[in-house]
Scaffold this motif. Structure first.
Motif, PDB file in Angstrom:
ATOM      1  N   GLU A  29       0.836  -1.202   0.000  1.00 13.06           N
ATOM      2  CA  GLU A  29       0.000   0.000   0.000  1.00 13.06           C
ATOM      3  C   GLU A  29       0.873   1.254   0.000  1.00 13.06           C
ATOM      4  OE1 GLU A  29      -3.174   2.360  -0.354  1.00 13.06           O
ATOM      5  OE2 GLU A  29      -3.210   0.164  -0.508  1.00 13.06           O
ATOM      6  N   LYS A  30       1.986   1.188   0.722  1.00 13.56           N
ATOM      7  CA  LYS A  30       2.917   2.326   0.743  1.00 13.56           C
ATOM      8  C   LYS A  30       3.509   2.561  -0.641  1.00 13.56           C
ATOM      9  CE  LYS A  30       4.218   1.857   5.615  1.00 13.56           C
ATOM     10  NZ  LYS A  30       5.280   1.458   6.568  1.00 13.56           N
ATOM     11  N   GLU A  46       0.906   4.366  -2.633  1.00 17.78           N
ATOM     12  CA  GLU A  46       0.802   5.754  -2.152  1.00 17.78           C
ATOM     13  C   GLU A  46       1.955   6.597  -2.674  1.00 17.78           C
ATOM     14  OE1 GLU A  46      -1.637   7.304  -0.554  1.00 17.78           O
ATOM     15  OE2 GLU A  46      -2.795   5.441  -0.714  1.00 17.78           O
ATOM     16  N   LYS A 106       1.181   7.537  -6.195  1.00 21.76           N
ATOM     17  CA  LYS A 106       0.122   8.563  -6.155  1.00 21.76           C
ATOM     18  C   LYS A 106       0.700   9.923  -5.770  1.00 21.76           C
ATOM     19  CE  LYS A 106      -3.711   5.501  -4.813  1.00 21.76           C
ATOM     20  NZ  LYS A 106      -4.602   5.150  -3.673  1.00 21.76           N
ATOM     21  N   TYR A 107       1.669   9.902  -4.862  1.00 17.26           N
ATOM     22  CA  TYR A 107       2.307  11.152  -4.409  1.00 17.26           C
ATOM     23  C   TYR A 107       3.011  11.841  -5.578  1.00 17.26           C
ATOM     24  CZ  TYR A 107       4.951  14.266  -1.295  1.00 17.26           C
ATOM     25  OH  TYR A 107       5.472  15.366  -0.653  1.00 17.26           O
TER      26      TYR A 107
END
Length: 341
Positions: free
Chosen positions: A287-288, A291, A294-295
């Motif tokens: 998940e990280k 993310e 996405k960042y």
């Protein structure tokens, strides 16, 4: 003024720091060696003081509370009086013959105009147990034995990265560009190299195998299991690099070749972060990874799409278990960059 300041960040380094220091003492009075004891709990502080007492015109001992590798580099830069600045980790060392060539070159450059901002040399992966020592060379990318600009650079191919081991920066440039590495964070050597790059106008490449990068300790920061345990620090460094520059903005990075190289650099850091998350095997770390991508998309959509749909980016973002297995082919590429042990 000294010609070259060399910072040695030390944390519990008593077992190997003498080898590093001895290799650097060969530079004599032209060099300032700054041993930064970063709150060590072994005999590191005493060894630092011993050398400072024995070589008072060459060695400085700096003691501070533990702040991590980045804060130790910051302390070295704060205390540097040399025209140029180099970081040598306490478990690494330098080739003395190449060192003398480096100093001879810096002395020549110190009196010339324009002032060279960054000197690049080769480094050797001193991997324990390896019969063949891999050399990171730049002779195919950079003009040799002359001052040049980014316009004169041939494209650096993937796998040919300028790392902390290969650079010597002009000290004033590092201060003027606002370099300040985060505390209590590993893997900041990537910020050390990446952040100053747009401020570098004049470069010089010396084709010598100067820096010897030791890989083999089980507690070393590039040990794969250690990197998995410190994934949040790797991700933090990755985000700082994303925040540093909007690579799609030509006004921030006007030079096309430099912009291309910096995208390659950010891409490999994204790959390393993603591979560590994948190899950890946990849903939380996967998940990280999502993310993180996405960042990048939020901060710089154009660069995000360029990297995501590039060869490496696609392998990092394939869906499902099969996709993750295919993604691990990029592990070999990441391994070449990091030198996992």
């Amino acid at each position: 003024m000294k010609l070259l300041s060399v910072a040695i960040p030390c944390y519990n380094s008593e077992a190997y720091m003498r080898n590093c220091i001895h290799s650097l003492l060969a530079g004599g009075e032209e060099v300032e060696i700054i041993i930064v004891d970063d709150g060590s709990r072994d005999g590191t502080a005493a060894i630092a003081d011993e050398y400072a007492e024995k070589y008072p015109t060459i060695v400085k001992a700096v003691h501070q509370e533990n702040g991590g590798h980045g804060e130790a580099v910051n302390a070295g830069l704060r205390n540097a009086t040399g025209l140029y600045f180099k970081v040598v980790d306490s478990d690494d060392w330098v080739s003395i013959s190449a060192y003398k060539e480096i100093l001879k070159t810096l002395e020549k450059l110190a009196g010339a105009k324009p002032m060279v901002d960054m000197l690049i040399s080769n480094f050797v992966y001193e991997k324990e147990g390896a019969k063949h020592k891999k050399v990171m060379s730049y002779r195919s990318a950079f003009p040799q034995d002359q001052v040049f600009t980014w316009d004169d650079v041939k494209f650096l191919h993937k796998g040919q990265y300028i790392l902390m081991h290969s650079v010597i920066y002009r000290t004033k440039l590092l201060r003027e560009c606002g370099l300040d590495l985060p505390k209590h964070t590993f893997y900041v050597d990537n910020i050390f190299v990446y952040h100053p790059l747009p401020h570098v106008k004049y470069l010089y490449y010396l084709d010598v195998n100067f820096y010897r990068y030791f890989i083999g300790r089980s507690d070393q920061s590039v040990n794969e299991s250690v990197m998995i345990g410190r994934i949040d620090q790797q991700l933090k460094v990755n985000r700082i690099m994303i925040d540093d520059y909007k690579l799609s903005d030509v006004r921030q990075i006007p030079n096309r070749k430099l912009r291309h190289y910096m995208k390659n650099y950010l891409e490999i850091i994204m790959v390393v972060s993603s591979i560590i998350a994948i190899r950890s095997g946990t849903k939380e770390n996967l998940e990280k990874k999502y993310e993180l991508w996405k960042y990048l998309k939020k901060k710089d959509p154009k660069t995000y799409y360029e990297l995501k749909w590039g060869v490496l980016g696609r392998t990092m973002n394939l869906p499902g278990r099969t996709g993750r297995k295919i993604s691990e082919v990029a592990y070999k590429i990441a391994n070449k960059f990091v030198g996992f042990n």
